[in-house]
Design a protein around this motif. Sequence first.
Motif, PDB file in Angstrom:
ATOM      1  N   LYS A 148       5.004 -11.749 -15.127  1.00 45.40           N
ATOM      2  CA  LYS A 148       4.510 -11.795 -13.752  1.00 45.40           C
ATOM      3  C   LYS A 148       3.367 -10.808 -13.539  1.00 45.40           C
ATOM      4  CE  LYS A 148       6.110 -11.271  -8.969  1.00 45.40           C
ATOM      5  NZ  LYS A 148       7.309 -11.056  -8.104  1.00 45.40           N
ATOM      6  N   GLY A 149       3.557  -9.582 -13.990  1.00 46.38           N
ATOM      7  CA  GLY A 149       2.505  -8.575 -13.849  1.00 46.38           C
ATOM      8  C   GLY A 149       1.272  -8.910 -14.667  1.00 46.38           C
ATOM      9  N   ARG A 150       1.488  -9.496 -15.847  1.00 45.63           N
ATOM     10  CA  ARG A 150       0.355  -9.886 -16.686  1.00 45.63           C
ATOM     11  C   ARG A 150      -0.477 -10.968 -15.995  1.00 45.63           C
ATOM     12  NH1 ARG A 150      -0.376  -5.856 -20.277  1.00 45.63           N
ATOM     13  NH2 ARG A 150       1.492  -5.457 -21.507  1.00 45.63           N
ATOM     14  N   VAL A 151       0.204 -11.923 -15.393  1.00 45.27           N
ATOM     15  CA  VAL A 151      -0.505 -13.018 -14.727  1.00 45.27           C
ATOM     16  C   VAL A 151      -1.372 -12.481 -13.594  1.00 45.27           C
ATOM     17  CG1 VAL A 151      -0.190 -15.086 -13.308  1.00 45.27           C
ATOM     18  CG2 VAL A 151       1.148 -14.786 -15.397  1.00 45.27           C
ATOM     19  N   HIS A 152      -0.854 -11.527 -12.828  1.00 44.41           N
ATOM     20  CA  HIS A 152      -1.665 -10.907 -11.777  1.00 44.41           C
ATOM     21  C   HIS A 152      -2.957 -10.339 -12.355  1.00 44.41           C
ATOM     22  CE1 HIS A 152       2.292 -10.121  -9.343  1.00 44.41           C
ATOM     23  NE2 HIS A 152       1.925 -11.400  -9.318  1.00 44.41           N
ATOM     24  N   SER A 153      -2.821  -9.592 -13.424  1.00 46.88           N
ATOM     25  CA  SER A 153      -3.982  -8.948 -14.049  1.00 46.88           C
ATOM     26  C   SER A 153      -4.963  -9.975 -14.592  1.00 46.88           C
ATOM     27  CB  SER A 153      -3.511  -8.026 -15.170  1.00 46.88           C
ATOM     28  OG  SER A 153      -4.607  -7.489 -15.891  1.00 46.88           O
ATOM     29  N   TRP A 154      -4.457 -10.993 -15.251  1.00 51.41           N
ATOM     30  CA  TRP A 154      -5.341 -12.007 -15.843  1.00 51.41           C
ATOM     31  C   TRP A 154      -6.107 -12.771 -14.772  1.00 51.41           C
ATOM     32  CZ3 TRP A 154      -0.763 -14.042 -19.281  1.00 51.41           C
ATOM     33  CH2 TRP A 154      -0.520 -13.116 -20.305  1.00 51.41           C
ATOM     34  N   LEU A 155      -5.422 -13.119 -13.680  1.00 54.07           N
ATOM     35  CA  LEU A 155      -6.090 -13.871 -12.625  1.00 54.07           C
ATOM     36  C   LEU A 155      -7.202 -13.057 -11.967  1.00 54.07           C
ATOM     37  CD1 LEU A 155      -3.099 -15.690 -10.872  1.00 54.07           C
ATOM     38  CD2 LEU A 155      -4.899 -16.731 -12.263  1.00 54.07           C
ATOM     39  N   ILE A 156      -6.966 -11.775 -11.774  1.00 55.22           N
ATOM     40  CA  ILE A 156      -7.984 -10.928 -11.148  1.00 55.22           C
ATOM     41  C   ILE A 156      -9.226 -10.842 -12.037  1.00 55.22           C
ATOM     42  CG2 ILE A 156      -8.511  -8.554 -10.448  1.00 55.22           C
ATOM     43  CD1 ILE A 156      -5.640  -8.310  -9.476  1.00 55.22           C
ATOM     44  N   GLN A 157      -9.033 -10.913 -13.349  1.00 59.12           N
ATOM     45  CA  GLN A 157     -10.172 -10.830 -14.269  1.00 59.12           C
ATOM     46  C   GLN A 157     -10.975 -12.130 -14.342  1.00 59.12           C
ATOM     47  OE1 GLN A 157      -9.314  -8.698 -18.131  1.00 59.12           O
ATOM     48  NE2 GLN A 157      -7.230  -8.662 -17.284  1.00 59.12           N
ATOM     49  N   LYS A 158     -10.442 -13.212 -13.822  1.00 58.97           N
ATOM     50  CA  LYS A 158     -11.146 -14.493 -13.858  1.00 58.97           C
ATOM     51  C   LYS A 158     -12.100 -14.598 -12.659  1.00 58.97           C
ATOM     52  CE  LYS A 158     -10.616 -17.466 -16.226  1.00 58.97           C
ATOM     53  NZ  LYS A 158     -11.375 -17.812 -17.449  1.00 58.97           N
ATOM     54  N   ASN A 159     -13.395 -14.770 -12.959  1.00 59.96           N
ATOM     55  CA  ASN A 159     -14.388 -14.852 -11.886  1.00 59.96           C
ATOM     56  C   ASN A 159     -14.190 -16.080 -11.003  1.00 59.96           C
ATOM     57  OD1 ASN A 159     -15.734 -12.503 -12.669  1.00 59.96           O
ATOM     58  ND2 ASN A 159     -16.960 -13.623 -14.183  1.00 59.96           N
ATOM     59  N   GLU A 160     -13.538 -17.111 -11.532  1.00 60.80           N
ATOM     60  CA  GLU A 160     -13.326 -18.318 -10.745  1.00 60.80           C
ATOM     61  C   GLU A 160     -12.304 -18.114  -9.617  1.00 60.80           C
ATOM     62  OE1 GLU A 160     -13.934 -19.618 -15.100  1.00 60.80           O
ATOM     63  OE2 GLU A 160     -12.918 -18.034 -13.968  1.00 60.80           O
ATOM     64  N   VAL A 161     -11.496 -17.055  -9.710  1.00 58.45           N
ATOM     65  CA  VAL A 161     -10.419 -16.820  -8.751  1.00 58.45           C
ATOM     66  C   VAL A 161     -10.949 -16.020  -7.567  1.00 58.45           C
ATOM     67  CG1 VAL A 161      -8.177 -15.716  -8.390  1.00 58.45           C
ATOM     68  CG2 VAL A 161      -8.646 -16.943 -10.527  1.00 58.45           C
ATOM     69  N   MET A 162     -10.782 -16.580  -6.353  1.00 59.56           N
ATOM     70  CA  MET A 162     -11.200 -15.887  -5.139  1.00 59.56           C
ATOM     71  C   MET A 162     -10.037 -15.111  -4.512  1.00 59.56           C
ATOM     72  SD  MET A 162     -13.571 -18.813  -3.310  1.00 59.56           S
ATOM     73  CE  MET A 162     -14.022 -17.698  -1.989  1.00 59.56           C
ATOM     74  N   ALA A 163      -8.843 -15.691  -4.578  1.00 62.09           N
ATOM     75  CA  ALA A 163      -7.673 -15.049  -3.974  1.00 62.09           C
ATOM     76  C   ALA A 163      -6.422 -15.719  -4.503  1.00 62.09           C
ATOM     77  CB  ALA A 163      -7.724 -15.148  -2.449  1.00 62.09           C
ATOM     78  N   PHE A 164      -5.295 -15.020  -4.369  1.00 56.98           N
ATOM     79  CA  PHE A 164      -4.006 -15.650  -4.654  1.00 56.98           C
ATOM     80  C   PHE A 164      -2.927 -14.958  -3.830  1.00 56.98           C
ATOM     81  CE2 PHE A 164      -4.482 -12.588  -8.221  1.00 56.98           C
ATOM     82  CZ  PHE A 164      -3.345 -11.811  -8.043  1.00 56.98           C
TER      83      PHE A 164
END
Length: 215
Positions: free
Chosen positions: A175-191
């Motif tokens: 769960k914590g890893r997914v948070h970190s990975w998503l933040i590093q993706k430029n395509e992600v605006m919010a979650f």
Amino acid sequence: MKVHGLSELKQLQKQLLAQRQARASQEAARLAAERERLARKNLFANAVGPVKPLRSSGHKHLRPQPALPLPLQRERDEQAVMQEALSDEFDAETLLHTDEHLSFRRPGMGVDVVRRLRAGTWSIQRQIDLHGLRREDAREALGQFIREAHKAGLRCVRVVHGKGLGSPGRMPVLKGRVHSWLIQKNEVMAFVQARPVDGGAGALVVLLRPGRPRV
């Protein structure tokens, strides 16, 4: 031609002499031009001297095969993947908002975006389930999923990471890893953490940047 008097004879002689001189000058100019032409033609032969033709070796000279076209698009895609490599060392805790529920939004984005995302304003268009995957496999699968969803022009997706109840010590590592990975993706605006009906604490609803759908 009948000539009358000595003066006319002298005049005729002068004309004939002038004609002979003109023809002689023309011939001399022609010969000079021919010599120059031959000199230019034989310039290389005169410079290297007498040569003999090489004996045939019997070998055939084959034309080189044209080089195959480089897979430039594939190389660019692979390079883009390498540049988007997700790090496990990235600290995402300071970028997360933990009010009633966990959420993340890019700097400059209003709180209303998170509120609308949590309320289900954007319908979920695709999802990925990372249950049972090892960390390396989950990271690669998530990166590819976000990249392909963005290329397809999708705006809202769901990422199921699980609650981590089956992990050693019942700690939600993935769960914590997914948070970190998503933040590093430029395509992600919010979650935001998903609503109970959409998976609750075991899933995230992700808002992607507007992309150009494939034709």
